[in-house]
Design a protein around this motif. Structure first.
Motif, PDB file in Angstrom:
ATOM      1  N   LYS A 218       0.849  -1.194   0.000  1.00 18.72           N
ATOM      2  CA  LYS A 218       0.000   0.000   0.000  1.00 18.72           C
ATOM      3  C   LYS A 218       0.880   1.237   0.000  1.00 18.72           C
ATOM      4  O   LYS A 218       1.909   1.275   0.689  1.00 18.72           O
ATOM      5  CB  LYS A 218      -0.872  -0.014   1.258  1.00 18.72           C
ATOM      6  N   THR A 219       0.488   2.260  -0.771  1.00 15.15           N
ATOM      7  CA  THR A 219       1.221   3.526  -0.743  1.00 15.15           C
ATOM      8  C   THR A 219       0.813   4.272   0.518  1.00 15.15           C
ATOM      9  O   THR A 219      -0.361   4.620   0.681  1.00 15.15           O
ATOM     10  CB  THR A 219       0.892   4.368  -1.990  1.00 15.15           C
ATOM     11  N   VAL A 220       1.772   4.465   1.438  1.00 18.89           N
ATOM     12  CA  VAL A 220       1.423   5.113   2.705  1.00 18.89           C
ATOM     13  C   VAL A 220       1.641   6.619   2.664  1.00 18.89           C
ATOM     14  O   VAL A 220       0.987   7.372   3.372  1.00 18.89           O
ATOM     15  CB  VAL A 220       2.161   4.485   3.909  1.00 18.89           C
ATOM     16  N   LYS A 221       2.635   7.056   1.855  1.00 18.77           N
ATOM     17  CA  LYS A 221       2.840   8.501   1.667  1.00 18.77           C
ATOM     18  C   LYS A 221       3.720   8.721   0.438  1.00 18.77           C
ATOM     19  O   LYS A 221       4.146   7.754  -0.202  1.00 18.77           O
ATOM     20  CB  LYS A 221       3.500   9.115   2.916  1.00 18.77           C
ATOM     21  N   HIS A 222       3.961   9.977   0.108  1.00 17.44           N
ATOM     22  CA  HIS A 222       4.867  10.310  -0.990  1.00 17.44           C
ATOM     23  C   HIS A 222       6.021  11.140  -0.435  1.00 17.44           C
ATOM     24  O   HIS A 222       5.818  11.964   0.448  1.00 17.44           O
ATOM     25  CB  HIS A 222       4.132  11.103  -2.078  1.00 17.44           C
ATOM     26  N   THR A 223       7.239  10.894  -0.961  1.00 17.96           N
ATOM     27  CA  THR A 223       8.372  11.727  -0.542  1.00 17.96           C
ATOM     28  C   THR A 223       8.248  13.088  -1.231  1.00 17.96           C
ATOM     29  O   THR A 223       7.384  13.270  -2.095  1.00 17.96           O
ATOM     30  CB  THR A 223       9.726  11.075  -0.946  1.00 17.96           C
ATOM     31  N   GLY A 226       7.880  13.276  -4.814  1.00 12.13           N
ATOM     32  CA  GLY A 226       6.686  12.604  -5.348  1.00 12.13           C
ATOM     33  C   GLY A 226       6.785  11.094  -5.466  1.00 12.13           C
ATOM     34  O   GLY A 226       5.859  10.452  -5.967  1.00 12.13           O
ATOM     35  N   THR A 227       7.938  10.519  -5.011  1.00 13.80           N
ATOM     36  CA  THR A 227       8.071   9.065  -5.082  1.00 13.80           C
ATOM     37  C   THR A 227       7.141   8.407  -4.057  1.00 13.80           C
ATOM     38  O   THR A 227       7.151   8.787  -2.889  1.00 13.80           O
ATOM     39  CB  THR A 227       9.524   8.627  -4.748  1.00 13.80           C
ATOM     40  N   PRO A 228       6.330   7.443  -4.494  1.00 15.38           N
ATOM     41  CA  PRO A 228       5.446   6.780  -3.517  1.00 15.38           C
ATOM     42  C   PRO A 228       6.238   5.883  -2.553  1.00 15.38           C
ATOM     43  O   PRO A 228       7.164   5.189  -2.976  1.00 15.38           O
ATOM     44  CB  PRO A 228       4.510   5.948  -4.391  1.00 15.38           C
ATOM     45  N   VAL A 229       5.897   5.951  -1.272  1.00 16.05           N
ATOM     46  CA  VAL A 229       6.507   5.069  -0.276  1.00 16.05           C
ATOM     47  C   VAL A 229       5.507   3.957   0.006  1.00 16.05           C
ATOM     48  O   VAL A 229       4.389   4.216   0.438  1.00 16.05           O
ATOM     49  CB  VAL A 229       6.828   5.827   1.035  1.00 16.05           C
ATOM     50  N   GLN A 230       5.935   2.717  -0.307  1.00 21.26           N
ATOM     51  CA  GLN A 230       5.015   1.596  -0.135  1.00 21.26           C
ATOM     52  C   GLN A 230       5.387   0.755   1.077  1.00 21.26           C
ATOM     53  O   GLN A 230       6.556   0.652   1.424  1.00 21.26           O
ATOM     54  CB  GLN A 230       5.023   0.729  -1.388  1.00 21.26           C
TER      55      GLN A 230
END
Ligand code: ATP
Ligand code: ATP
Ligand code: MG
Ligand code: MG
Ligand code: MG
Ligand code: MG
Length: 258
Positions: A218-223, A226-230
């Motif tokens: 699951k994508t929990v946030k974006h850096t 804009g890179t998704p943090v999964q």
């Protein structure tokens, strides 16, 4: 805190700790749902909206109580299996039964408008609950097989019964017609008289619903760039698999692990 002279009444509360190292099954069942389903115009024999609402409530129960390993539901009932090693609420039966049952019931009312938007609630749905301990994996599996076999028997009977009723027979005539008939006869009757292939009916009707945990990315946030943090998260997953045979248990060995 200072004790009052009334404190002694606490001694009247009995201990109800469930046996250690046993699987705990909490089964709940709707009170008077034969009437409740008529009153709310449930489609017979299976109203999808009501079944999907039951499944939603079960998913919410798993989210609330993560010691649950698997749940199984059919009609107006659901069974929740707590891990053998769970120490939740000191394994106190009344705590577990009342929390699971009220969590389920509250969600049933909360989500009703989303699943049956055209049908206002006419009365208050209530569920009973009980806890049973099963001392081995084998007996737990037999318990779950018992419930799934029951789903099949009831669904097959109800599908025939309501096909006869919808074709113009009275309830008594339909009952008479089905008295003493065997499985093969029921499938034959459905096919020859109503063109229904039993095995082609939706799995949710024939096999009930199974809720297990599934790991998802699951994508929990974006850096900042804009890179998704999964992250791996566990989410309840509803399926309609056969849980009587070996296949399901071989591909989900984590369920029975300590
Ligand atoms: P009790 O209070 O003893 O449980 P009950 O009337 O609820 O009594 P059950 O044996 O639990 O009796 O039966 C549940 C009833 O609810 C059945 O008549 C079943 O057809 C009906 N029912 C439950 N879910 C659905 C559904 N999704 N679609 C149609 N009918 C349903
Ligand atoms: P547990 O799950 O162990 O019962 P709890 O947080 O519910 O934990 P309780 O001892 O039951 O603990 O306390 C109930 C809490 O709810 C108290 O903090 C109380 O102040 C708050 N509360 C309940 N009803 C009201 C109310 N009407 N107004 C303001 N606060 C309330
Ligand atoms: Mg009952
Ligand atoms: Mg019932
Ligand atoms: Mg029932
Ligand atoms: Mg409280």
């Amino acid at each position: 805190m200072a004790k009052s002279r009334f404190e002694y009444v606490k001694q009247f509360e009995l201990e109800d700790i469930l046996l250690p190292r046993c699987w705990i099954v909490i089964r709940l069942d709707g009170k008077g749902f034969t009437r409740f389903s008529e009153k709310h115009s449930f489609k017979k024999p299976n109203d999808d909206r009501a079944l999907l609402l039951m499944n939603r409530c079960a998913v919410e129960v798993l989210r609330e109580f993560q010691d649950i390993r698997i749940a199984f539901g059919e009609s107006d009932e659901y069974s929740f299996v707590f891990s053998k090693t769970s120490t939740l609420y000191g394994r106190r039966s009344s705590k577990l039964v009342s929390l699971v049952t009220s969590c389920f019931t509250a969600n049933y009312v909360r989500w009703w408008p989303e699943y049956l938007p055209s049908q206002p609630l006419q009365s208050t749905p209530v569920f009973d609950g009980r806890a049973v301990c099963y001392p081995s994996d084998e007996i737990l599996r037999d318990y779950l097989s018992w419930r799934q076999a029951d789903t099949h028997i009831n669904n097959q009977y109800n599908t025939c019964f309501w096909a006869l009723v919808h074709s113009g027979k009275s309830h008594t005539e339909a009952q008479e017609r089905l008295k003493g008939t065997l499985t093969e006869h029921k499938n034959e009757l459905l096919f020859s008289e109503f063109g229904i292939s039993y095995t082609k009916l939706p799995a949710m009707y024939r096999k009930g619903s199974v809720v297990i945990w599934s790991q998802e990315l699951k994508t929990v946030k974006h850096t900042e760039d804009g890179t998704p943090v999964q992250r791996k998260v566990c989410e309840p997953l509803v399926c309609h698999d056969d849980i009587i045979g070996e296949k399901f248990w071989l591909s989900h060995q984590e369920i029975l692990k300590c």
